[in-house]
Design a protein around this motif. Structure first.
Motif, PDB file in Angstrom:
ATOM      1  N   VAL A 147       0.825  -1.204   0.000  1.00  7.52           N
ATOM      2  CA  VAL A 147       0.000   0.000   0.000  1.00  7.52           C
ATOM      3  C   VAL A 147       0.865   1.262   0.000  1.00  7.52           C
ATOM      4  O   VAL A 147       0.396   2.354  -0.356  1.00  7.52           O
ATOM      5  CB  VAL A 147      -0.960  -0.009   1.217  1.00  7.52           C
ATOM      6  N   LEU A 148       2.143   1.110   0.354  1.00  6.91           N
ATOM      7  CA  LEU A 148       3.039   2.275   0.354  1.00  6.91           C
ATOM      8  C   LEU A 148       3.311   2.789  -1.055  1.00  6.91           C
ATOM      9  O   LEU A 148       3.858   3.882  -1.222  1.00  6.91           O
ATOM     10  CB  LEU A 148       4.365   1.917   1.040  1.00  6.91           C
ATOM     11  N   GLY A 149       2.939   2.018  -2.061  1.00  6.78           N
ATOM     12  CA  GLY A 149       3.109   2.474  -3.437  1.00  6.78           C
ATOM     13  C   GLY A 149       1.905   3.214  -3.980  1.00  6.78           C
ATOM     14  O   GLY A 149       1.935   3.688  -5.122  1.00  6.78           O
ATOM     15  N   THR A 150       0.837   3.338  -3.193  1.00  2.00           N
ATOM     16  CA  THR A 150      -0.366   4.034  -3.642  1.00  2.00           C
ATOM     17  C   THR A 150      -0.176   5.548  -3.576  1.00  2.00           C
ATOM     18  O   THR A 150       0.753   6.039  -2.910  1.00  2.00           O
ATOM     19  CB  THR A 150      -1.572   3.630  -2.781  1.00  2.00           C
ATOM     20  N   ILE A 160      12.129   5.254  -2.679  1.00  2.00           N
ATOM     21  CA  ILE A 160      11.986   3.856  -2.244  1.00  2.00           C
ATOM     22  C   ILE A 160      10.969   3.159  -3.128  1.00  2.00           C
ATOM     23  O   ILE A 160       9.831   3.628  -3.260  1.00  2.00           O
ATOM     24  CB  ILE A 160      11.543   3.769  -0.769  1.00  2.00           C
ATOM     25  N   GLN A 161      11.366   2.048  -3.720  1.00  2.00           N
ATOM     26  CA  GLN A 161      10.472   1.321  -4.619  1.00  2.00           C
ATOM     27  C   GLN A 161      10.693  -0.182  -4.487  1.00  2.00           C
ATOM     28  O   GLN A 161      11.791  -0.636  -4.161  1.00  2.00           O
ATOM     29  CB  GLN A 161      10.713   1.737  -6.075  1.00  2.00           C
ATOM     30  N   PHE A 162       9.639  -0.930  -4.770  1.00  2.00           N
ATOM     31  CA  PHE A 162       9.755  -2.379  -4.892  1.00  2.00           C
ATOM     32  C   PHE A 162      10.035  -2.720  -6.357  1.00  2.00           C
ATOM     33  O   PHE A 162       9.444  -2.128  -7.260  1.00  2.00           O
ATOM     34  CB  PHE A 162       8.478  -3.077  -4.432  1.00  2.00           C
ATOM     35  N   VAL A 163      10.935  -3.660  -6.573  1.00  2.00           N
ATOM     36  CA  VAL A 163      11.303  -4.052  -7.928  1.00  2.00           C
ATOM     37  C   VAL A 163      11.014  -5.536  -8.126  1.00  2.00           C
ATOM     38  O   VAL A 163      10.912  -6.306  -7.166  1.00  2.00           O
ATOM     39  CB  VAL A 163      12.782  -3.750  -8.222  1.00  2.00           C
ATOM     40  N   ALA A 164      10.881  -5.937  -9.397  1.00  2.00           N
ATOM     41  CA  ALA A 164      10.487  -7.304  -9.715  1.00  2.00           C
ATOM     42  C   ALA A 164      11.642  -8.288  -9.646  1.00  2.00           C
ATOM     43  O   ALA A 164      11.441  -9.471  -9.389  1.00  2.00           O
ATOM     44  CB  ALA A 164       9.846  -7.353 -11.098  1.00  2.00           C
ATOM     45  N   SER A 165      12.856  -7.811  -9.877  1.00  2.00           N
ATOM     46  CA  SER A 165      14.000  -8.721  -9.937  1.00  2.00           C
ATOM     47  C   SER A 165      15.008  -8.427  -8.835  1.00  2.00           C
ATOM     48  O   SER A 165      15.336  -7.258  -8.579  1.00  2.00           O
ATOM     49  CB  SER A 165      14.702  -8.598 -11.292  1.00  2.00           C
ATOM     50  N   PRO A 166      15.530  -9.457  -8.173  1.00  2.00           N
ATOM     51  CA  PRO A 166      16.583  -9.220  -7.175  1.00  2.00           C
ATOM     52  C   PRO A 166      17.843  -8.641  -7.796  1.00  2.00           C
ATOM     53  O   PRO A 166      18.644  -8.005  -7.099  1.00  2.00           O
ATOM     54  CB  PRO A 166      16.830 -10.609  -6.579  1.00  2.00           C
ATOM     55  N   ARG A 167      18.052  -8.842  -9.090  1.00  2.00           N
ATOM     56  CA  ARG A 167      19.214  -8.275  -9.775  1.00  2.00           C
ATOM     57  C   ARG A 167      19.173  -6.758  -9.799  1.00  2.00           C
ATOM     58  O   ARG A 167      20.203  -6.104  -9.945  1.00  2.00           O
ATOM     59  CB  ARG A 167      19.285  -8.800 -11.215  1.00  2.00           C
ATOM     60  N   HIS A 168      17.966  -6.200  -9.684  1.00  2.00           N
ATOM     61  CA  HIS A 168      17.796  -4.743  -9.718  1.00  2.00           C
ATOM     62  C   HIS A 168      17.629  -4.154  -8.322  1.00  2.00           C
ATOM     63  O   HIS A 168      17.351  -2.967  -8.182  1.00  2.00           O
ATOM     64  CB  HIS A 168      16.573  -4.380 -10.562  1.00  2.00           C
ATOM     65  N   ALA A 169      17.773  -4.987  -7.299  1.00  2.00           N
ATOM     66  CA  ALA A 169      17.462  -4.569  -5.932  1.00  2.00           C
ATOM     67  C   ALA A 169      18.719  -4.236  -5.131  1.00  2.00           C
ATOM     68  O   ALA A 169      19.822  -4.711  -5.431  1.00  2.00           O
ATOM     69  CB  ALA A 169      16.677  -5.664  -5.215  1.00  2.00           C
ATOM     70  N   ASP A 170      18.506  -3.414  -4.103  1.00  2.00           N
ATOM     71  CA  ASP A 170      19.565  -3.101  -3.134  1.00  2.00           C
ATOM     72  C   ASP A 170      19.437  -3.964  -1.887  1.00  2.00           C
ATOM     73  O   ASP A 170      20.330  -3.973  -1.045  1.00  2.00           O
ATOM     74  CB  ASP A 170      19.496  -1.622  -2.727  1.00  2.00           C
ATOM     75  N   GLY A 171      18.316  -4.665  -1.771  1.00  2.00           N
ATOM     76  CA  GLY A 171      18.114  -5.507  -0.604  1.00  2.00           C
ATOM     77  C   GLY A 171      16.774  -6.202  -0.661  1.00  2.00           C
ATOM     78  O   GLY A 171      16.021  -6.078  -1.634  1.00  2.00           O
ATOM     79  N   CYS A 235       1.764  -7.186  13.483  1.00  2.00           N
ATOM     80  CA  CYS A 235       1.049  -8.347  12.931  1.00  2.00           C
ATOM     81  C   CYS A 235      -0.305  -7.886  12.370  1.00  2.00           C
ATOM     82  O   CYS A 235      -1.341  -8.147  12.972  1.00  2.00           O
ATOM     83  CB  CYS A 235       0.867  -9.420  13.993  1.00  2.00           C
ATOM     84  N   PRO A 236      -0.303  -7.228  11.206  1.00  2.00           N
ATOM     85  CA  PRO A 236       0.878  -6.786  10.470  1.00  2.00           C
ATOM     86  C   PRO A 236       1.313  -5.405  10.950  1.00  2.00           C
ATOM     87  O   PRO A 236       0.537  -4.715  11.618  1.00  2.00           O
ATOM     88  CB  PRO A 236       0.353  -6.715   9.029  1.00  2.00           C
ATOM     89  N   PRO A 237       2.523  -4.975  10.599  1.00  2.00           N
ATOM     90  CA  PRO A 237       2.914  -3.600  10.902  1.00  2.00           C
ATOM     91  C   PRO A 237       2.042  -2.623  10.104  1.00  2.00           C
ATOM     92  O   PRO A 237       1.714  -2.888   8.951  1.00  2.00           O
ATOM     93  CB  PRO A 237       4.380  -3.508  10.444  1.00  2.00           C
ATOM     94  N   HIS A 238       1.677  -1.537  10.716  1.00  2.00           N
ATOM     95  CA  HIS A 238       0.932  -0.493  10.008  1.00  2.00           C
ATOM     96  C   HIS A 238       1.817   0.088   8.902  1.00  2.00           C
ATOM     97  O   HIS A 238       3.046   0.177   9.064  1.00  2.00           O
ATOM     98  CB  HIS A 238       0.527   0.606  10.993  1.00  2.00           C
ATOM     99  N   PRO A 239       1.245   0.503   7.765  1.00  2.00           N
ATOM    100  CA  PRO A 239       2.069   1.129   6.720  1.00  2.00           C
ATOM    101  C   PRO A 239       2.927   2.281   7.227  1.00  2.00           C
ATOM    102  O   PRO A 239       4.062   2.464   6.774  1.00  2.00           O
ATOM    103  CB  PRO A 239       1.034   1.620   5.701  1.00  2.00           C
ATOM    104  N   LEU A 240       2.403   3.041   8.190  1.00  2.00           N
ATOM    105  CA  LEU A 240       3.175   4.147   8.745  1.00  2.00           C
ATOM    106  C   LEU A 240       4.392   3.638   9.497  1.00  2.00           C
ATOM    107  O   LEU A 240       5.471   4.239   9.438  1.00  2.00           O
ATOM    108  CB  LEU A 240       2.286   4.976   9.678  1.00  2.00           C
ATOM    109  N   THR A 241       4.259   2.520  10.195  1.00  2.00           N
ATOM    110  CA  THR A 241       5.391   1.918  10.905  1.00  2.00           C
ATOM    111  C   THR A 241       6.463   1.463   9.920  1.00  2.00           C
ATOM    112  O   THR A 241       7.657   1.662  10.148  1.00  2.00           O
ATOM    113  CB  THR A 241       4.912   0.730  11.751  1.00  2.00           C
ATOM    114  N   ILE A 242       6.037   0.859   8.824  1.00  2.00           N
ATOM    115  CA  ILE A 242       6.992   0.396   7.806  1.00  2.00           C
ATOM    116  C   ILE A 242       7.684   1.590   7.150  1.00  2.00           C
ATOM    117  O   ILE A 242       8.914   1.625   7.018  1.00  2.00           O
ATOM    118  CB  ILE A 242       6.276  -0.452   6.747  1.00  2.00           C
TER     119      ILE A 242
END
Length: 259
Positions: A147-150, A160-171, A235-242
């Motif tokens: 939801v952080l991408g909305t 900060i972004q989520f990526v599809a491939s670990p090859r393009h990721a920093d972690g 459980c789960p962490p709130h988006p604000l916490t993340i």
């Protein structure tokens, strides 16, 4: 197309001001950082008995309970069962910690620790790409991460972004207790991320196994497999916490909002 543009103007600006402004209002039902008062002293141990994950430890009646936020599922069973109202869940959303020791809350606990990571702040403060791995989770932590991408949160504006491939990721951002069937997949995904890399365990399951702790079909958390740099409990962490945890981790939280 004109109708879409008109609708968009009517909607106005949707993205919240945080972190350059105050955090959004949270529901009254929000369970944040536990607050343990000094009223406990009866030695009844009701909170410890009623905790479904064994997150509460009482070494003595004088010292009172300690709560391991890494195990806690924030169900409030301890709060409702405590006859002296010594345990409350406050509004503080800043739960992330750089070590499991700092997930332990007692009546003597102070403000949340400074979790700024030197390498991450130097290399990823302007651009942090994460590969999200659901290692057997129920999808609650995954949903609150995604939801952080909305438009309302738009963590992409902070780089900060989520990526599809670990090859393009920093972690990696890991959710779920790491089931046996996901263990090899998680290890291979970690190996595919170029160094230097970071690992973030999100949610009680990813930190300690949560309600599945010690079950033979899971690994009781990500750090039994990989080195973890940041723990975000809930459980789960709130988006604000993340979001807060990620920003403080890479040193992007404005000083007036950063403990």
């Amino acid at each position: 197309m004109l109708k879409i543009i008109k609708t968009r103007f009517q909607q106005k600006h949707r993205t919240m001001a945080f972190p350059n402004g105050p955090a959004p209002d949270l529901s009254e039902r929000f369970a944040g950082r536990p607050v343990i008062g000094s009223r406990c002293g009866s030695g009844c141990r009701e909170c410890q008995t009623n905790c479904p994950t064994g997150a509460i430890t009482i070494s003595s009646a004088e010292q009172g309970p300690t709560i391991d936020m890494g195990k806690c599922i924030f169900c409030r069973a301890c709060q409702t069962s405590c006859p002296s109202n010594a345990i409350q869940f406050g509004p503080d959303y800043r739960l992330a910690a750089a070590s499991k020791n700092h997930l332990i809350v007692s009546s003597r606990s102070s403000e949340p620790e400074n979790i700024r990571h030197k390498v991450a702040a130097k290399l990823f403060s302007r651009s942090l790409k994460l590969r999200q791995v659901s290692a057997g989770g129920c999808n609650a932590c995954e949903a609150d991460s995604n939801v952080l991408g909305t438009p309302a949160w738009d963590m992409g504006r902070m780089g900060i972004q989520f990526v599809a491939s670990p090859r393009h990721a920093d972690g990696l951002l890991i959710t779920g207790p790491v089931t046996r069937n996901m263990k090899l997949a998680l290890e291979k995904t970690y190996e595919a991320v170029p160094s230097p890399k970071i690992v973030i365990a999100t949610g009680a399951c990813a930190i300690t196994g949560g309600i599945y702790h010690d079950h033979p079909e899971q690994c009781s958390g990500a750090d039994s497999i990989l080195p973890v740099d940041l723990y975000i409990p809930g459980c789960p962490p709130h988006p604000l916490t993340i979001f807060d945890g990620l920003l403080r981790f890479i040193g992007r939280m404005p000083r007036k909002f950063n403990p």
